[in-house]
Design a protein around this motif. Sequence first.
Motif, short mmCIF file in Angstrom:
data_model
loop_
_atom_site.label_atom_id
_atom_site.label_comp_id
_atom_site.label_asym_id
_atom_site.label_seq_id
_atom_site.Cartn_x
_atom_site.Cartn_y
_atom_site.Cartn_z
N ARG A 3 -24.69 -46.62 -7.57
CA ARG A 3 -25.46 -47.63 -6.85
C ARG A 3 -26.17 -48.55 -7.83
N ALA A 6 -23.58 -50.83 -8.88
CA ALA A 6 -23.34 -51.79 -7.80
C ALA A 6 -24.33 -52.96 -7.88
N GLY A 79 -31.41 -54.85 1.52
CA GLY A 79 -30.74 -54.90 2.82
C GLY A 79 -29.58 -53.93 2.88
N SER A 81 -29.68 -51.06 1.60
CA SER A 81 -30.28 -49.75 1.40
C SER A 81 -30.29 -49.28 -0.04
N ILE A 82 -30.42 -50.22 -0.96
CA ILE A 82 -30.62 -49.86 -2.37
C ILE A 82 -32.12 -49.61 -2.53
N SER A 83 -32.48 -48.56 -3.26
CA SER A 83 -33.91 -48.33 -3.46
C SER A 83 -34.41 -49.28 -4.55
N ARG A 84 -35.72 -49.44 -4.60
CA ARG A 84 -36.28 -50.35 -5.61
C ARG A 84 -35.98 -49.84 -7.01
N ARG A 85 -36.00 -48.51 -7.16
CA ARG A 85 -35.73 -47.92 -8.47
C ARG A 85 -34.30 -48.26 -8.91
N GLU A 86 -33.35 -48.08 -7.96
CA GLU A 86 -31.95 -48.39 -8.29
C GLU A 86 -31.78 -49.87 -8.59
N GLY B 52 -37.79 -47.45 4.61
CA GLY B 52 -38.63 -47.32 3.41
C GLY B 52 -38.98 -48.67 2.80
N TYR B 69 -38.93 -43.54 1.83
CA TYR B 69 -39.37 -44.44 0.76
C TYR B 69 -38.79 -44.05 -0.59
N GLU B 70 -38.02 -44.92 -1.19
CA GLU B 70 -37.41 -44.73 -2.51
C GLU B 70 -36.59 -43.43 -2.59
N GLY B 72 -33.14 -42.05 -2.47
CA GLY B 72 -31.72 -42.41 -2.55
C GLY B 72 -30.83 -41.62 -1.62
N LEU B 75 -31.38 -43.10 1.82
CA LEU B 75 -30.99 -44.51 1.90
C LEU B 75 -29.48 -44.71 1.88
N SER B 76 -28.76 -43.84 1.13
CA SER B 76 -27.32 -44.03 1.06
C SER B 76 -26.65 -43.73 2.41
N LEU B 78 -27.98 -44.83 5.26
CA LEU B 78 -28.70 -45.69 6.18
C LEU B 78 -28.28 -47.15 5.95
N CYS B 79 -28.03 -47.85 7.05
CA CYS B 79 -27.69 -49.26 6.92
C CYS B 79 -28.61 -50.06 7.83
N PHE B 80 -29.20 -51.12 7.30
CA PHE B 80 -30.18 -51.92 8.05
C PHE B 80 -29.73 -53.37 8.03
N VAL B 103 -21.45 -49.81 -2.00
CA VAL B 103 -22.72 -49.12 -1.80
C VAL B 103 -22.62 -48.01 -0.75
N TYR B 104 -21.83 -48.23 0.30
CA TYR B 104 -21.77 -47.25 1.38
C TYR B 104 -20.62 -46.27 1.20
#
Lengths: 233, 307
Positions: A3, A6, A79, A81-86, B52, B69-70, B72, B75-76, B78-80, B103-104
């Motif tokens: 990711r 990505a 959007g 779903s990537i985290s801020r850290r990633e 998150g 929140y943060e 991974g 989040l992986s 989940l799709c928004f 990503v997905y």
Amino acid sequence: MNRVVAVARMQLAHPMITYGLPAAIVSFSFAINWTIWRLGDVAAHTPGDGSTGGLASLYVTVLVFFVQTVAQVFSFAMGLSISRREFYAGTAVTAVLQSAVYGVALTVLDAVENATNGWGVQLHFWAPAPLDVRNPLLQFLVLAMPMLACAFIGVGIGVVFKRWGTLGLYALTIVSLATVGLAAVLATWQDAWDDLGNWLLDQTATSLAIALPTGLTLVLAALGFLAVRRAVP
Amino acid sequence: MTAAATFAAVTMRFRGHTALTDVTTAIPADTITGLLGRNGAGKTTMMQLLTGHRVPTSGSVQVLGQPPYENGSVLSRLCFIKESQRYPDQFRVCDAVSAAASVYPQWDAQLAAQLLRDFELPTKRPIKKLSRGMTSAVGIVLGLASRAPITLLDEPYLGLDAVARQLFYDRLLADYAEHPRTIVISTHLIEEISDLLEHVLLIDRGRVVLDAAADALRATAVTVTGPAGQVATFGAVHRVLHTESLAGRARAIVRVSTTGAHRDAVELGLSVEPTGIQQLVVAMSLASPHTPAEPTGTRIPLQEVSQ
């Protein structure tokens, strides 16, 4: 991990913009400098100093690229779903990658410059005299590390914009200006300019061009990460 | 019911206003949930908490058993997709699709290609140059092809024409039938989508006012019409959400609480009609204690409403 890759790929999606545009701008700057050196016979007028600051255009372009890419890719990446850290790690990978590619390219161009007597006109464009260290590995670092610092200045500005908006950018400008201004006032008041100048002269070009940007990069990278953790896309 | 996500006493305060107040609810797993409510009710805030993008001021949000929140691993899955999604300036449709594909983990390239054809999206065109509706269609392609175990769609149809919206509903339902997953969709077009919904979550001014299975809602919401006295008698034992009366006759939207209510109403000489989710939502939003009272003397005549 993929990711993070990505995110880097999102930022490098358009090679024309990531490499083409900065290359075009710096080539243009080079063409102007070369023409002036050629027509004005600069080498004859100022023997021994054929340096120009035209290369700065490349560093500024890279800085702007990172301001832009953070401002734009951040919302999109989150959007997906990537985290801020990633996102931040991916951006750092992009910055390192770009600095490395440009570092290698500039080192090669510098070698050619030295071998061709400054493109036939004694022009020192790709590594101006103080930064020309004549050692490929060291030369690479001298050229790449300041670029990495520029990239993180750009990332920092982009993150401030995402986190605090336009108001944040104004605040950043004012704070930066005030800091530099105060430092200048302080140096003048303490009569410290000479000391500062001597200290700078004591440092080798390499330590200035490598250690300083490296330190700056680390500080900015850490601050940027802290700020991005609560940024909302 | 297993929950894909839970809100426990969640309050979300922004500078100067409160978007969510003490929200406690669960999003049922492998279900299509409609997140309904008026503009500014707090729908988008709820979705931002689920992804998150924001953290609650107080209370806790859990998605797949963990705080998102943060995170991974959450989040992986989940799709928004949101109506206001921004795409980088130079991104073409194909760039957005390939970014999402990378990503997905459950990305379905075939479905994506099919949807791109269905919505007639030019893959080489910069997204910036697309019309509002086509930009929404890009989001829909990403949202459906992601096959994310939890898919959140925040008013995904903005600017889409009626034909494309129908296409979206059809594709959503078809793919959902083959690959059940948790879908939360916030929408204003309740009438269009109400057949798709299995669960309804209605929020008003940051509070949950309705949280029920769609079937149960359809069974408990009725509209009764008849002499005002009889309507009042019937209404006394149930919950009247909205009444209009004219010349001794009345029409009321009622949430019934007993199973024999339908028969009782008929015995009182009232005519009974089923009430759609949209009518129910409107009535409940208007009946909400926070809504300013209707000024007297502007009651809508019965005929106009019942036409």
